[in-house]
Design a protein around this motif. Structure first.
Motif, PDB file in Angstrom:
ATOM      1  N   LYS A   1      88.307  61.966  12.238  1.00  0.00           N
ATOM      2  CA  LYS A   1      88.024  62.912  13.324  1.00  0.00           C
ATOM      3  C   LYS A   1      87.917  64.328  12.783  1.00  0.00           C
ATOM      4  O   LYS A   1      87.103  65.129  13.223  1.00  0.00           O
ATOM      5  CB  LYS A   1      89.144  62.901  14.385  1.00  0.00           C
TER       6      LYS A   1
ATOM      7  N   TYR B   1      94.525  62.755  15.595  1.00  0.00           N
ATOM      8  CA  TYR B   1      93.827  63.902  16.223  1.00  0.00           C
ATOM      9  C   TYR B   1      94.590  65.213  15.997  1.00  0.00           C
ATOM     10  O   TYR B   1      94.505  66.136  16.807  1.00  0.00           O
ATOM     11  CB  TYR B   1      93.636  63.628  17.730  1.00  0.00           C
TER      12      TYR B   1
ATOM     13  N   ASP C   1     101.476  58.539  14.721  1.00  0.00           N
ATOM     14  CA  ASP C   1     100.017  58.433  14.510  1.00  0.00           C
ATOM     15  C   ASP C   1      99.391  59.758  14.956  1.00  0.00           C
ATOM     16  O   ASP C   1      99.322  60.041  16.149  1.00  0.00           O
ATOM     17  CB  ASP C   1      99.499  57.243  15.329  1.00  0.00           C
TER      18      ASP C   1
ATOM     19  N   THR D   1      93.901  53.256  10.430  1.00  0.00           N
ATOM     20  CA  THR D   1      94.100  51.848  10.806  1.00  0.00           C
ATOM     21  C   THR D   1      94.950  51.120   9.767  1.00  0.00           C
ATOM     22  O   THR D   1      95.940  50.473  10.108  1.00  0.00           O
ATOM     23  CB  THR D   1      92.721  51.149  10.939  1.00  0.00           C
TER      24      THR D   1
HETATM   25  N1  PMP Z   1      94.902  55.935  15.775  1.00  0.00           N
HETATM   26  C1  PMP Z   1      94.273  56.389  16.862  1.00  0.00           C
HETATM   27  C2  PMP Z   1      95.075  56.927  17.985  1.00  0.00           C
HETATM   28  C3  PMP Z   1      92.888  56.333  16.939  1.00  0.00           C
HETATM   29  O1  PMP Z   1      92.265  56.775  18.029  1.00  0.00           O
HETATM   30  C4  PMP Z   1      92.167  55.776  15.865  1.00  0.00           C
HETATM   31  C5  PMP Z   1      90.677  55.611  15.967  1.00  0.00           C
HETATM   32  N2  PMP Z   1      90.004  56.674  15.737  1.00  0.00           N
HETATM   33  C6  PMP Z   1      92.861  55.349  14.745  1.00  0.00           C
HETATM   34  C7  PMP Z   1      94.230  55.428  14.735  1.00  0.00           C
HETATM   35  C8  PMP Z   1      92.144  54.754  13.574  1.00  0.00           C
HETATM   36  O2  PMP Z   1      91.674  55.727  12.714  1.00  0.00           O
HETATM   37  P1  PMP Z   1      90.701  55.377  11.479  1.00  0.00           P
HETATM   38  O3  PMP Z   1      89.343  55.340  12.020  1.00  0.00           O
HETATM   39  O4  PMP Z   1      90.940  56.447  10.493  1.00  0.00           O
HETATM   40  O5  PMP Z   1      91.133  54.041  10.969  1.00  0.00           O
END
Ligand code: PMP
Ligand code: GLN
Length: 390
Positions: free
Chosen positions: A237, A206, A203, A97
């Motif tokens: 994840k 996953y 991004d 994020t």
């Molecule tokens: N990008 C995507 C596509 C997500 O699904 C997510 C949420 N899991 C994030 C970013 C954010 O990841 P994080 O929990 O590490 O901030």
């Protein structure tokens, strides 16, 4: 009276918070917001506890703990054959994020256009707006009777890119559709990149969850794209630990320098002992290698259970999300379907329409719901049983 002149007047609580709240209220099984209902590996927990016990428990370097940056460097080389300088090009962030937000704020200037692919993760557009940019949303091709998954429309992406385009935001493996990138997609992207001067924000939260023996290919694996790419990922994840909020971004030195200027004042630095614990754990584990097989089993369990319900699964190539076609339940909007299922069947899901600019529009409603299968088998089975009773 205070003068609350909102910069984001249209932003509400996210669909993930909303559906989790409704799930709690309705005592529903929560297959909505994406998080596991089981603990991370005990060895990882031990490594983090050990790091807390032995310290340091003080500020980490602004760019991240060196041992973790080294682990990220080695992981990116091993999986994408892309070299990033440990000191200048890799930054540990507060989850993906913050990496995404810092990158967009650092790179997008007022008036710039940013191309997003619909359905799009909810964070991108509001942050582009904060940066003064304009989001240009390009749809993926929705599933049909013959093709049971979304597909990327490279012609439409190419048409959307012009001299005002500053950034193209990609997210593969894709939340919510589960689509992954193939080498031919990178060929198409290289073609577009050879004609226009834009940056890529990739991004890859996953990245380690890809099925049927396929593997994730990052735009950064192509040298021509790597020079203009910011690779963002997260340990949330990969390590079954969404609460820890440890992510990272890798980018060429001049781009990283700008991202770090925002990161420095948004958070300064990220939780030291968790970074130390993750670094120690990842140095000695092979856990990442078995992650795809672990999730493929869960995907298959859910898919086979759903055959006894009115929800028809689409094909998921990666991530821990499965889309289901719910049209047999009637001609409601996806949001209405999701609320109905939470209240009446006791299973919470996410309407895919929430990933579009206008979730009410017919173009955003394909009778699709997103189910998270990062759950214990008993949770998945209980959800299927409730859904079978519809
Ligand atoms: N990008 C995507 C596509 C997500 O699904 C997510 C949420 N899991 C994030 C970013 C954010 O990841 P994080 O929990 O590490 O901030
Ligand atoms: N990325 C998670 C999902 O898609 C949600 C994270 C959040 O709630 N912001 O479900």
């Amino acid at each position: 009276m205070t003068n609350t002149k909102s910069k984001l007047p249209l932003v509400r609580d996210t669909i993930f918070s909303e559906m989790s709240h409704l799930a709690q209220q309705s005592k529903a099984i929560n297959l909505g917001q994406g998080f596991p209902d089981y603990q991370p590996d005990q060895e990882l927990l031990n490594a983090v506890c050990q790091a807390i016990q032995s310290g340091p428990n003080q500020y980490a370097p602004m760019t991240g703990v060196p041992a973790l940056r080294q682990v990220i460097h080695d992981k990116v080389i091993a999986h994408q054959a892309c070299h990033y300088d440990v000191d200048t090009d890799i930054t540990v962030t507060s989850g993906a994020t913050e990496a995404l937000t810092s990158t967009i704020l650092a790179l997008v200037h007022p008036g710039d256009e940013v191309v997003l692919i619909d359905p799009a993760y909810d964070l991108y557009e509001p942050v582009v707006t904060l940066a003064g940019g304009q989001s240009i949303r390009v749809g993926m091709i929705p599933p049909t009777e013959k093709k049971h998954s979304f597909s990327i429309d490279w012609d439409a992406i190419s048409d959307a890119i012009n001299s005002k385009t500053r950034l193209l935001i990609l997210n593969f493996p894709h939340n919510p559709t589960g689509v992954i990138l193939q080498e031919k997609d990178l060929d198409a992207l290289e073609q577009i990149a050879s004609r226009h001067d834009f940056l890529i924000l990739s991004d890859e939260a996953y990245e380690h969850i890809v099925f049927e023996g396929e593997r994730h290919v990052s735009p950064a694996s192509r040298p021509m794209l790597a020079t203009r790419c910011v690779l963002v990922s997260s340990f949330a994840k990969t390590l079954h630990a969404t609460a820890w909020k440890i992510g990272y971004c890798c980018a060429p030195t001049d781009i990283s320098k700008e991202i770090r200027k925002v990161h420095q004042y948004a958070v300064y630095s990220v939780n030291t002992p968790i970074q130390m614990g993750i670094a120690a754990y990842l140095k000695q584990t092979q856990a990442i290698r078995s992650l795809s097989a672990f999730y493929q089993k869960k995907r298959d369990r859910l898919v086979s259970g759903l055959h006894s319900t009115k929800l028809k699964p689409l094909h998921a190539e990666g991530t821990f999300f499965l889309l289901v076609d719910a049209r047999e339940l009637g001609g409601f909007s996806e949001k209405e379907l999701a609320v109905f299922l939470t209240r009446q069947a006791g299973v919470a899901t996410i309407p895919v329409s929430a990933f579009y600019a206008d979730s009410q529009s017919p173009n955003a409603n394909h009778h699709l719901l997103r189910l998270c299968f990062a759950k214990q088998d008993t949770t998945l089975d209980a959800a299927v049983e409730r859904l079978s009773g519809l």
